[in-house]
Write a protein that holds these residues in place. Sequence first.
Motif, short mmCIF file in Angstrom:
data_model
loop_
_atom_site.label_atom_id
_atom_site.label_comp_id
_atom_site.label_asym_id
_atom_site.label_seq_id
_atom_site.Cartn_x
_atom_site.Cartn_y
_atom_site.Cartn_z
N HIS A 298 -12.10 0.35 -0.53
CA HIS A 298 -12.13 -1.22 -0.41
C HIS A 298 -12.32 -1.62 0.63
CE1 HIS A 298 -10.60 -5.03 -2.38
NE2 HIS A 298 -10.86 -5.45 -1.41
N GLU A 299 -11.18 -1.29 1.67
CA GLU A 299 -11.13 -2.04 2.90
C GLU A 299 -12.43 -1.40 3.79
OE1 GLU A 299 -9.30 -4.50 3.47
OE2 GLU A 299 -8.27 -4.30 1.52
N GLU B 36 -4.35 4.90 -6.17
CA GLU B 36 -4.67 3.22 -5.95
C GLU B 36 -4.72 3.56 -4.48
OE1 GLU B 36 -2.17 1.38 -9.47
OE2 GLU B 36 -1.24 2.27 -7.95
N ARG B 37 -3.94 4.06 -3.55
CA ARG B 37 -4.03 3.96 -2.03
C ARG B 37 -5.65 4.49 -1.52
NH1 ARG B 37 0.89 7.42 -1.19
NH2 ARG B 37 2.24 6.32 -2.71
N ASN C 267 -14.22 -0.25 -5.02
CA ASN C 267 -12.94 0.22 -5.28
C ASN C 267 -12.74 0.86 -6.94
OD1 ASN C 267 -9.92 0.51 -5.75
ND2 ASN C 267 -9.60 -1.58 -4.67
N THR D 32 -7.80 1.75 -2.35
CA THR D 32 -7.84 0.89 -1.42
C THR D 32 -8.48 1.16 0.17
OG1 THR D 32 -5.93 -0.28 -2.52
CG2 THR D 32 -6.05 -0.67 -0.21
N PHE E 149 0.71 -1.10 -0.08
CA PHE E 149 0.09 0.01 0.08
C PHE E 149 0.95 1.28 -0.07
CE2 PHE E 149 -2.14 3.41 2.55
CZ PHE E 149 -3.27 3.57 1.92
N HIS F 82 1.62 1.11 -4.38
CA HIS F 82 0.57 1.90 -4.93
C HIS F 82 0.94 3.36 -4.95
CE1 HIS F 82 -2.59 -1.20 -4.70
NE2 HIS F 82 -3.13 -0.77 -3.64
#
Length: 228
Positions: free
Chosen positions: A146-147, A139-140, A186, A143, A131, A135
Amino acid sequence: MTVCNATVPDKDASGDNLYGDVICSQTYIDYFWETYGFEGNKSYWDDGFGWENPCDTSKPLARTFNACYLLTYSAEDYRNDDWDAPMLNWARRYVRENTSRHRAKCGDGSAIAASFRGWFIKNRVELYRGFFFKHTVPERAGTLVHEARHQGGKSHNDEFPPGSIYGEGRDGADSDWDFQGAWMYNALYLWWFYAEGARTTSAMKQRAKHRGNLIINNAFAEHPGFTI
Ligand SMILES: [Zn+2]
């Protein structure tokens, strides 16, 4: 001092110079720390992870704050984070309201992030070397969304499809787009950022598009049937 024996890749390409110039202000630092589940988790962010210097974009904390900035301010009218607004607006609220703890760890080198949630464990998202250092900033941010979806109670429900870069037949895919799982959140966030993102550059938007399509093409058991 390096943390987790990580090498720091080109910070122009990753967006860390771009966003790092902005986040280095006590106002932002305090806001991100208090808003996105860092507070109370200092012991996971000091000793080389960046707590001692939250402006140093070679360290995990500033690199995570860069993603927090993107997440918070990329909608033109970012003050509106109503659920009826586009996802670019409310994703920051979704992360804020679902992820109560973000913790940094080294991980095995390939690991990106993981969500832990349950009755007898502390609900938390752990962020790893992948991460922080593999990334790019968009992208981070994807994420974190996403999480947060996992923290919100949605687990993956299927196996990766044939040819997937994540490993054909392995668990961790979403069945399809309509499942509205973490991969969909995401990819959809990156799509909005690509299409409408403000306070960024076209290079960052291209990174988001690339990553969004990678997810669409590899992380759904049934391909959504479209790309960004
Ligand atoms: Zn996941």
